[in-house]
Write a protein that holds these residues in place. Structure first.
Motif, mmCIF file in Angstrom:
data_model
loop_
_atom_site.group_PDB
_atom_site.id
_atom_site.type_symbol
_atom_site.label_atom_id
_atom_site.label_comp_id
_atom_site.label_asym_id
_atom_site.label_seq_id
_atom_site.Cartn_x
_atom_site.Cartn_y
_atom_site.Cartn_z
ATOM 1 N N ALA A 1 0.836 -1.205 0.000
ATOM 2 C CA ALA A 1 0.000 0.000 0.000
ATOM 3 C C ALA A 1 0.870 1.253 0.000
ATOM 4 O O ALA A 1 0.575 2.221 -0.715
ATOM 5 C CB ALA A 1 -0.947 -0.005 1.199
ATOM 6 N N ILE A 2 1.939 1.256 0.774
ATOM 7 C CA ILE A 2 2.848 2.401 0.791
ATOM 8 C C ILE A 2 3.483 2.596 -0.583
ATOM 9 O O ILE A 2 3.563 3.724 -1.083
ATOM 10 C CB ILE A 2 3.924 2.251 1.887
ATOM 11 N N GLU A 3 3.928 1.512 -1.205
ATOM 12 C CA GLU A 3 4.520 1.622 -2.540
ATOM 13 C C GLU A 3 3.534 2.224 -3.533
ATOM 14 O O GLU A 3 3.896 3.073 -4.352
ATOM 15 C CB GLU A 3 4.995 0.254 -3.033
ATOM 16 N N ARG A 4 2.276 1.783 -3.476
ATOM 17 C CA ARG A 4 1.266 2.309 -4.390
ATOM 18 C C ARG A 4 0.984 3.784 -4.119
ATOM 19 O O ARG A 4 0.863 4.576 -5.048
ATOM 20 C CB ARG A 4 -0.010 1.483 -4.295
ATOM 21 N N VAL A 5 0.880 4.142 -2.856
ATOM 22 C CA VAL A 5 0.660 5.545 -2.503
ATOM 23 C C VAL A 5 1.825 6.392 -2.998
ATOM 24 O O VAL A 5 1.627 7.456 -3.589
ATOM 25 C CB VAL A 5 0.449 5.710 -0.979
ATOM 26 N N GLN A 6 3.033 5.924 -2.778
ATOM 27 C CA GLN A 6 4.203 6.692 -3.202
ATOM 28 C C GLN A 6 4.268 6.818 -4.723
ATOM 29 O O GLN A 6 4.672 7.858 -5.238
ATOM 30 C CB GLN A 6 5.480 6.059 -2.647
ATOM 31 N N THR A 7 3.834 5.801 -5.441
ATOM 32 C CA THR A 7 3.795 5.876 -6.907
ATOM 33 C C THR A 7 2.815 6.948 -7.360
ATOM 34 O O THR A 7 3.115 7.766 -8.240
ATOM 35 C CB THR A 7 3.411 4.512 -7.510
ATOM 36 N N VAL A 8 1.648 6.965 -6.750
ATOM 37 C CA VAL A 8 0.622 7.947 -7.099
ATOM 38 C C VAL A 8 1.062 9.361 -6.728
ATOM 39 O O VAL A 8 0.728 10.323 -7.417
ATOM 40 C CB VAL A 8 -0.711 7.587 -6.398
ATOM 41 N N MET A 9 1.829 9.479 -5.663
ATOM 42 C CA MET A 9 2.226 10.790 -5.151
ATOM 43 C C MET A 9 3.552 11.300 -5.705
ATOM 44 O O MET A 9 3.929 12.434 -5.431
ATOM 45 C CB MET A 9 2.331 10.730 -3.622
ATOM 46 N N ALA A 10 4.239 10.493 -6.492
ATOM 47 C CA ALA A 10 5.561 10.877 -6.985
ATOM 48 C C ALA A 10 5.509 12.238 -7.673
ATOM 49 O O ALA A 10 4.711 12.456 -8.579
ATOM 50 C CB ALA A 10 6.089 9.813 -7.936
ATOM 51 N N ASP A 11 6.348 13.145 -7.193
ATOM 52 C CA ASP A 11 6.479 14.484 -7.788
ATOM 53 C C ASP A 11 5.175 15.260 -7.865
ATOM 54 O O ASP A 11 5.013 16.114 -8.735
ATOM 55 C CB ASP A 11 7.115 14.385 -9.188
ATOM 56 N N LEU A 12 4.256 14.977 -6.983
ATOM 57 C CA LEU A 12 2.956 15.655 -6.993
ATOM 58 C C LEU A 12 2.956 16.752 -5.935
ATOM 59 O O LEU A 12 3.152 16.489 -4.756
ATOM 60 C CB LEU A 12 1.841 14.644 -6.703
ATOM 61 N N SER A 13 2.737 17.964 -6.370
ATOM 62 C CA SER A 13 2.683 19.082 -5.428
ATOM 63 C C SER A 13 1.382 19.029 -4.637
ATOM 64 O O SER A 13 0.413 18.384 -5.048
ATOM 65 C CB SER A 13 2.763 20.414 -6.179
ATOM 66 N N LEU A 14 1.356 19.747 -3.539
ATOM 67 C CA LEU A 14 0.142 19.838 -2.739
ATOM 68 C C LEU A 14 -0.991 20.445 -3.562
ATOM 69 O O LEU A 14 -2.120 19.954 -3.533
ATOM 70 C CB LEU A 14 0.382 20.650 -1.463
ATOM 71 N N ASP A 15 -0.697 21.489 -4.318
ATOM 72 C CA ASP A 15 -1.737 22.121 -5.142
ATOM 73 C C ASP A 15 -2.328 21.129 -6.141
ATOM 74 O O ASP A 15 -3.544 21.073 -6.327
ATOM 75 C CB ASP A 15 -1.179 23.339 -5.892
#
Length: 120
Positions: free
Chosen positions: A16-30
């Motif tokens: 689950a952490i790996e998947r979350v990190q994949t989705v969040m890679a280089d994603l700004s808060l905005d």
């Protein structure tokens, strides 16, 4: 607790952490705040992490006092029952920064179980 069960729960958390990190890679808060699809994926991953953490033994949790285990378990309740008050900035920080420490602890525990032969 059945050691195999612990190994499976640890794997659930790591995946689950790996998947979350994949989705969040280089994603700004905005960008995160305006992307409801990523928010849903990340929140679901955090729910899985939360639920799996509830099934880990007290021994595992005691070996990792740096992890706020009650908060890890509790965030799932917030996401399920108080979802309208979830702040995107908090989830973004958790996903981008805080999950790394939990992943490290889970990998250590999984490695220890495998080394001892108890994960089979």
């Amino acid at each position: 607790m059945n050691p195999r069960s612990a190994a499976l729960r640890l794997l659930d958390i790591i995946e689950a952490i790996e998947r979350v990190q994949t989705v969040m890679a280089d994603l700004s808060l905005d960008a995160y705040e305006t992307d409801w699809q990523r928010q849903w994926v990340v929140e679901r991953g955090i729910e899985i992490i939360s639920e799996a953490s509830r099934h880990l033994s007290d021994e595992i949790k005691t070996r990792h006092p740096e992890i706020p285990w009650k908060k890890v378990a509790g965030i799932g309740n917030v996401l399920r029952h108080d979802y309208e008050s979830v702040a995107a900035a908090i989830i973004w920080k958790l996903a981008r920064i805080d999950l790394g420490l939990l992943e490290q602890a889970c990998r250590e525990e999984l490695r220890a179980l495998r080394d001892s032969g108890l994960s089979d």
